[in-house]
Each structure stands twice: as structure tokens, then as C-alpha cells.
Design a protein around this motif. Structure first.
Motif, PDB file in Angstrom:
ATOM      1  N   ALA A 285       0.944  -1.512   0.193  1.00 23.38           N
ATOM      2  CA  ALA A 285      -0.101  -0.022  -0.044  1.00 23.38           C
ATOM      3  C   ALA A 285       1.289   1.422  -0.040  1.00 23.38           C
ATOM      4  O   ALA A 285       0.948   1.571  -0.111  1.00 23.38           O
ATOM      5  N   VAL A 286       2.302   1.162   0.758  1.00 17.09           N
ATOM      6  CA  VAL A 286       3.359   2.366   0.743  1.00 17.09           C
ATOM      7  C   VAL A 286       3.917   2.349  -0.548  1.00 17.09           C
ATOM      8  O   VAL A 286       3.374   3.617  -1.066  1.00 17.09           O
ATOM      9  N   ARG A 287       4.419   2.086  -1.652  1.00 18.16           N
ATOM     10  CA  ARG A 287       4.918   2.056  -2.323  1.00 18.16           C
ATOM     11  C   ARG A 287       3.397   2.038  -3.666  1.00 18.16           C
ATOM     12  O   ARG A 287       3.931   2.853  -4.603  1.00 18.16           O
ATOM     13  N   SER A 288       2.215   1.984  -3.598  1.00 18.93           N
ATOM     14  CA  SER A 288       1.325   1.856  -3.860  1.00 18.93           C
ATOM     15  C   SER A 288       0.527   3.951  -4.107  1.00 18.93           C
ATOM     16  O   SER A 288       0.707   4.444  -5.104  1.00 18.93           O
ATOM     17  N   ALA A 289       0.700   3.647  -2.732  1.00 18.51           N
ATOM     18  CA  ALA A 289       1.084   5.553  -3.008  1.00 18.51           C
ATOM     19  C   ALA A 289       1.756   6.350  -3.096  1.00 18.51           C
ATOM     20  O   ALA A 289       1.187   7.865  -3.718  1.00 18.51           O
ATOM     21  N   LEU A 290       3.066   6.492  -2.759  1.00 20.49           N
ATOM     22  CA  LEU A 290       3.826   6.470  -3.674  1.00 20.49           C
ATOM     23  C   LEU A 290       4.215   6.342  -4.901  1.00 20.49           C
ATOM     24  O   LEU A 290       4.516   7.618  -5.537  1.00 20.49           O
ATOM     25  N   ASP A 291       3.775   5.487  -6.064  1.00 22.40           N
ATOM     26  CA  ASP A 291       4.368   5.625  -6.922  1.00 22.40           C
ATOM     27  C   ASP A 291       2.751   5.898  -7.990  1.00 22.40           C
ATOM     28  O   ASP A 291       2.926   6.389  -9.370  1.00 22.40           O
ATOM     29  N   LEU A 292       1.849   6.340  -7.497  1.00 25.20           N
ATOM     30  CA  LEU A 292      -0.500   6.901  -8.061  1.00 25.20           C
ATOM     31  C   LEU A 292       0.961   8.554  -9.152  1.00 25.20           C
ATOM     32  O   LEU A 292       0.316   9.326  -8.263  1.00 25.20           O
ATOM     33  N   SER A 293       0.051   8.183  -9.904  1.00 28.01           N
ATOM     34  CA  SER A 293       0.406   9.243 -10.812  1.00 28.01           C
ATOM     35  C   SER A 293      -0.289   8.874 -12.079  1.00 28.01           C
ATOM     36  O   SER A 293       0.495   9.043 -13.196  1.00 28.01           O
ATOM     37  N   THR A 294      -1.512   9.400 -11.712  1.00 25.81           N
ATOM     38  CA  THR A 294      -2.623   9.588 -13.373  1.00 25.81           C
ATOM     39  C   THR A 294      -2.484  11.349 -13.859  1.00 25.81           C
ATOM     40  O   THR A 294      -3.678  11.225 -14.691  1.00 25.81           O
ATOM     41  N   GLY A 295      -2.440  11.990 -12.600  1.00 24.91           N
ATOM     42  CA  GLY A 295      -3.013  13.133 -13.152  1.00 24.91           C
ATOM     43  C   GLY A 295      -4.415  13.301 -12.987  1.00 24.91           C
ATOM     44  O   GLY A 295      -5.089  14.620 -13.554  1.00 24.91           O
ATOM     45  N   ALA A 296      -5.132  12.467 -12.475  1.00 29.37           N
ATOM     46  CA  ALA A 296      -6.391  12.838 -12.214  1.00 29.37           C
ATOM     47  C   ALA A 296      -6.666  14.033 -10.832  1.00 29.37           C
ATOM     48  O   ALA A 296      -5.850  13.538  -9.964  1.00 29.37           O
ATOM     49  N   ARG A 297      -8.116  14.050 -10.937  1.00 33.84           N
ATOM     50  CA  ARG A 297      -7.851  15.467 -10.055  1.00 33.84           C
ATOM     51  C   ARG A 297      -9.732  15.305  -9.953  1.00 33.84           C
ATOM     52  O   ARG A 297     -10.873  14.643 -10.551  1.00 33.84           O
ATOM     53  N   ASP A 298     -10.097  15.665  -8.831  1.00 34.08           N
ATOM     54  CA  ASP A 298     -11.313  15.921  -8.135  1.00 34.08           C
ATOM     55  C   ASP A 298     -11.621  16.972  -7.144  1.00 34.08           C
ATOM     56  O   ASP A 298     -10.972  17.910  -6.422  1.00 34.08           O
ATOM     57  N   ASP A 299     -13.477  17.579  -7.116  1.00 27.62           N
ATOM     58  CA  ASP A 299     -13.675  18.676  -6.564  1.00 27.62           C
ATOM     59  C   ASP A 299     -13.625  19.064  -5.393  1.00 27.62           C
ATOM     60  O   ASP A 299     -13.496  20.063  -4.721  1.00 27.62           O
ATOM     61  N   VAL A 315       1.853  12.512   2.911  1.00 27.18           N
ATOM     62  CA  VAL A 315       2.346  10.631   3.253  1.00 27.18           C
ATOM     63  C   VAL A 315       3.088  10.504   4.040  1.00 27.18           C
ATOM     64  O   VAL A 315       3.231   9.129   4.402  1.00 27.18           O
ATOM     65  N   ALA A 316       4.423  10.818   3.674  1.00 27.95           N
ATOM     66  CA  ALA A 316       6.403  10.437   4.229  1.00 27.95           C
ATOM     67  C   ALA A 316       5.325  10.670   6.180  1.00 27.95           C
ATOM     68  O   ALA A 316       5.747   9.731   6.285  1.00 27.95           O
ATOM     69  N   MET A 317       4.857  11.919   6.550  1.00 25.19           N
ATOM     70  CA  MET A 317       4.888  11.703   8.160  1.00 25.19           C
ATOM     71  C   MET A 317       4.260  10.292   8.643  1.00 25.19           C
ATOM     72  O   MET A 317       4.313   9.519   9.323  1.00 25.19           O
ATOM     73  N   SER A 318       2.537  10.194   8.029  1.00 29.25           N
ATOM     74  CA  SER A 318       1.645   8.916   8.100  1.00 29.25           C
ATOM     75  C   SER A 318       2.928   7.520   7.905  1.00 29.25           C
ATOM     76  O   SER A 318       2.333   6.812   7.705  1.00 29.25           O
ATOM     77  N   ASN A 319       3.433   7.392   6.208  1.00 28.47           N
ATOM     78  CA  ASN A 319       4.042   6.656   5.948  1.00 28.47           C
ATOM     79  C   ASN A 319       5.293   5.842   7.527  1.00 28.47           C
ATOM     80  O   ASN A 319       5.484   4.798   7.564  1.00 28.47           O
ATOM     81  N   ALA A 320       5.690   6.919   7.718  1.00 26.67           N
ATOM     82  CA  ALA A 320       6.205   6.632   9.234  1.00 26.67           C
ATOM     83  C   ALA A 320       5.725   6.124  10.069  1.00 26.67           C
ATOM     84  O   ALA A 320       7.122   5.024  10.182  1.00 26.67           O
ATOM     85  N   THR A 321       5.082   5.979  10.601  1.00 31.25           N
ATOM     86  CA  THR A 321       3.981   6.180  11.502  1.00 31.25           C
ATOM     87  C   THR A 321       3.740   4.369  10.814  1.00 31.25           C
ATOM     88  O   THR A 321       3.884   3.451  12.023  1.00 31.25           O
TER      89      THR A 321
END
Length: 446
Positions: A285-299, A315-321
Motif C-alpha cells: 500500500a505504501v509503494r502504491s501510494a508513492l507511485d500513483l500518478s495518473t493526473g486525475a483530480r477531484d473537486d 504522506v511521508a509522515m503517515s508512512n513513517a508511522t
């Protein structure tokens, strides 16, 4: 085809061929006769045309005010409840020639009723500019969340939620109601986040559910995803990491999510798996979060942003935990340092104090795992300087984990560890979250 009568009263009026004026005169005469029979002063009772229309059309709930029930029963020889109810299949007397008459009075009354209804509907709206201001205020609050006193955030979010709820009571315009529901959901979400920071887990859970329900009403995917993600976060804080995984899965199914929303959910998922001790799933899950980059946005997560966003430092702070939960001191230290570097790179007025404080404590915890007492104290110094109102529940929980670690081998009995432990206790006792939430530390984060 004859028109079907809506009430027995209407049927009887039709049979007599009465217009409103004829009914009114008969009503007034009946009222006078009843008063005379009772030895009372002459009656001045009458009936307005609008009331007559309501009686005959069946638009009455309950009984009319006195003396109407007695007068109607005297006029028609039927109970007033029967008169104001549907005629129960009764057909007009075939021996009586009648035709429902339509005269100028009927047409005028119909026109007045229609105009009144349209006027009522038009009045059930609010100025669009008022909703625009509400939207702007919520955006400002969300974006200033990490730079505003938690108590002030709570008060302002509560005020905005009440305004949004007031808008929902005042407007029946569909597009305005959708905007008001979204504003209410966003305000409730901010209230949930600040309730957690102030130490009230139960209030945070209730408000996240409220936010999710508002999102459900208008089928707003990003708001529902955000709220379910918050519920997942609160679930593992309550000692239910398996429930947290389930809630994340639910959140990930909503439509219209951008990269920020999906990154946030993956980070929460990683933390949940960390609590479960599932190292492979957590690291995935950590790797997927760091690699995610599709350019999609939401409002919500991107356009409103602020507390709804999930920037790289968070993201980095939470991954440290997450790494700490897995017992990975090196991974935790690397992620905590990354979070602090990302925060430091921001302009002075935009540095989130909550994020940097928690990252400092997680850095201390990573060094604690390696037995580096000097490094622990150095990492905690910036956290100790944080004002009491900024010592949120997340920080206190991390501090509690450090305090527990200092009382164990190899630090047990060391004077430096004892002094640092006492300093943590003072830090915690002075915290606003500790006083307001009245909660004990949650060992699950340790």
C-alpha cells in the motif's frame, strides 16, 4: 364523464348546485339558527372562500375551528368528519340534476391559489451569492486548517455547518440544495478532523458519519470517500484495524476520485495493515501510494484542498508511522526525515505545525527502536516547544509510545531516560487535547 367529488361535502354542494356565495349564505343562516336555538346572541360566523375551497377539496387535516363543525353538521345532517372525508364510493343522487358550475369566482380563486403556491415556492430559495460566500468560507477554513488554532477551527466549522443546515431549511431549489448539502458535508468533515485533534474520538466518528450521509444524499463520490477514509482512520485508532481495511475498500469504490483521494486511502490502508502486522500488504500500500500518478483530480481533495488534501509531507509522515508499526526503524526514520524536509521547504506561513510535530516524534520513535537515546532527545526538542493548543491527539499518542519505550530495556534505570519521560508527561498534561478530550492514550499506536 362526471367529475368525481373529493369530499362528501363537495358532493352534497354539487347536488344542491351551490356556488360559494350560496354556500356562504346558507352557512351564515345555519349559524344564526343554531345560536338562537341555544339562547345565545346572534351569530356573526361566516366562511371565507379559501376555507370553503379547502373543505370541499379535502385539504384539511383535523377538524375546523368552532363553530364550523356544529354548523356543517346542522346544514347537512352528517358528521363533520364524514363531510370532510372522501364520499366512499357514493355517487351523486341520479334524481337530482346537477352540474358542477364554473363561474368567474371559481376561476379567480384558482388563479389566486396557483399564484400563492408559486409565490411560496419562489420564496423557498436563498441568494446564490450567499451560497457562494459559504463555499468561499469553507475553502478558506480547510486551507487554513494547519495554521489556525484548533479551538478556532472548531468554532468556525460549527458555525459554517449551522449556516449550511439553515440554507437547507430555506431553499427548495434543487441545485441550491445540492450545494448546501455539499457545504454541510464538508463542514462536518472538518469538524470531525478537529474533534479528533482535540481528543474526542466519539465526536469525530459521529461527525464523519454525518459527513458521509450528506455525501450520500447528493451522491458525491469524493465526499463519501473522504468520510469513509476518516472512519477507517478512526477505526484503527479505536483498536479495529480489520474494520479500517473494510472501510478503505468501501471508500475506494466511489466514483470521481482523483490521485490525491486515492493516495490518501492507500496511506490509510497501509497504516491499517501495519496495525494488523501484515508487512507485505502494508508495504504494498505504501509503494502504491508513492507511485500513483495518473493526473486525475477531484473537486474536494484537489480543488478545495487544505485539510482535504494529502500532500507529500503528510504522506511521508503517515508512512513513517506505518514503518514504526512494522518495527522498521530505518524505513521510519527515512520517511520522517522526508516529511520534515518537505515541510521545511514550504514558506514560513504555510508550514503545517501538526504534521511537522508528529514527524519529529516519529523520528524520535525510530531512533528509540535503535537504542539511540541522544537522538531521541534531539528529535523531540522541536516538539516540546509546540504551544499547548497544537498538541493534538496524534501527537500525544506518539509521545505516549515514546514514554513507554523509555521505560523499557535498554533505557530502564537511565537517568537521562527518566528525565525525558518526565518531560513528556508534563508536555502531555498541558495539552489542550488531553484536557478537552478527556481520553487516555491509545496504545494501539505504540
Amino acid at each position: 364523464m362526471r367529475e368525481r367529488a373529493r369530499t362528501l361535502l363537495q358532493l352534497l354542494v354539487w347536488e344542491r348546485g351551490w356556488t360559494y356565495d350560496r354556500f356562504r349564505k346558507a352557512y351564515e343562516q345555519a349559524a344564526r339558527e343554531l345560536a338562537a336555538a341555544a339562547g345565545e346572541p346572534p351569530s356573526t360566523a361566516t366562511v371565507e372562500e379559501q376555507t370553503f375551497r379547502r373543505w370541499t377539496a379535502g385539504r384539511v387535516t383535523g377538524l375546523p375551528n368552532r363553530p364550523a363543525p356544529a354548523v356543517l353538521e346542522y346544514m347537512f345532517g352528517r358528521s363533520v368528519r364524514d363531510l370532510l372525508s372522501p364520499p366512499n364510493g357514493l355517487a351523486p343522487d341520479p334524481s337530482v340534476k346537477y352540474a358542477p358550475t364554473i363561474n368567474e369566482s371559481d376561476l379567480a380563486m384558482t388563479a389566486r391559489d396557483a399564484a400563492a403556491h408559486a409565490g411560496d415556492a419562489a420564496s423557498l430559495s436563498v441568494p446564490d451569492m450567499t451560497l457562494d460566500q459559504l463555499d468561499d468560507d469553507i475553502v478558506a477554513l480547510a486551507r487554513g486548517y494547519n495554521r489556525t488554532s484548533p479551538v478556532d477551527v472548531f468554532r468556525r466549522a460549527k458555525e459554517l455547518l449551522e449556516i449550511a443546515q439553515s440554507m437547507l431549511e430555506r431553499t427548495q431549489v434543487p441545485r441550491q440544495r445540492e450545494r448546501a448539502y455539499l457545504a454541510a458535508g464538508q463542514s462536518a468533515a472538518v469538524l470531525s478532523a478537529i474533534s479528533f485533534d482535540l481528543g474526542s474520538l466519539s465526536a469525530a466518528v459521529s461527525l464523519s458519519r454525518t459527513s458521509a450521509l450528506y455525501g450520500q444524499v447528493i451522491e458525491h463520490g469524493p465526499l463519501q470517500a473522504y468520510s469513509h477514509g476518516a472512519l477507517a482512520f478512526l477505526a484503527f485508532w479505536s483498536g479495529r484495524p480489520a474494520e479500517a481495511v473494510r472501510l478503505v475498500r468501501t471508500a475506494q469504490q466511489y466514483g470521481g476520485l482523483g490521485d490525491t483521494a486515492r493516495t490518501r486511502l492507500l496511506v490509510i490502508e497501509g497504516r491499517a495493515y501495519g496495525h494488523l502486522g501484515n508487512q507485505a500488504a502494508a508495504e504494498r500500500a505504501v509503494r502504491s501510494a508513492l507511485d500513483l500518478s495518473t493526473g486525475a483530480r477531484d473537486d474536494l481533495h484537489d480543488d478545495v484542498g487544505g485539510e482535504f488534501a494529502f500532500p507529500d509531507d503528510r504522506v511521508a509522515m503517515s508512512n513513517a508511522t506505518t514503518y514504526l508499526l512494522l518495527g522498521d526503524a530505518d524505513g521510519a526514520e527515512e520517511a520522517a526525515k522526508s516529511a520534515l524536509q518537505l515541510v521545511a521547504a514550504k514558506p514560513d506561513g504555510q508550514r503545517p505545525l501538526l504534521i511537522s510535530t508528529q514527524a519529529h516524534v516519529d523520528l524520535a520513535r525510530a531512533r528509540l527502536l535503535r537504542g539511540e537515546l541522544d537522538g531521541v532527545q534531539a528529535a523531540l526538542e522541536p516538539a516540546f516547544a509546540v504551544p499547548t493548543e497544537w498538541r493534538g491527539a496524534g501527537t500525544l499518542e506518539r509521545m505516549a509510545a515514546v514514554r513507554i519505550g523509555l521505560s523499557r530495556a535498554p533505557f530502564q534505570g537511565a537517568s537521562e531516560a527518566a528525565q525525558l519521560g518526565e518531560q513528556i508527561e508534563v508536555f502531555t498534561s498541558e495539552a489542550s487535547a488531553n484536557r478537552l478530550g478527556a481520553t487516555s492514550p491509545l496504545a494501539i499506536e505504540g
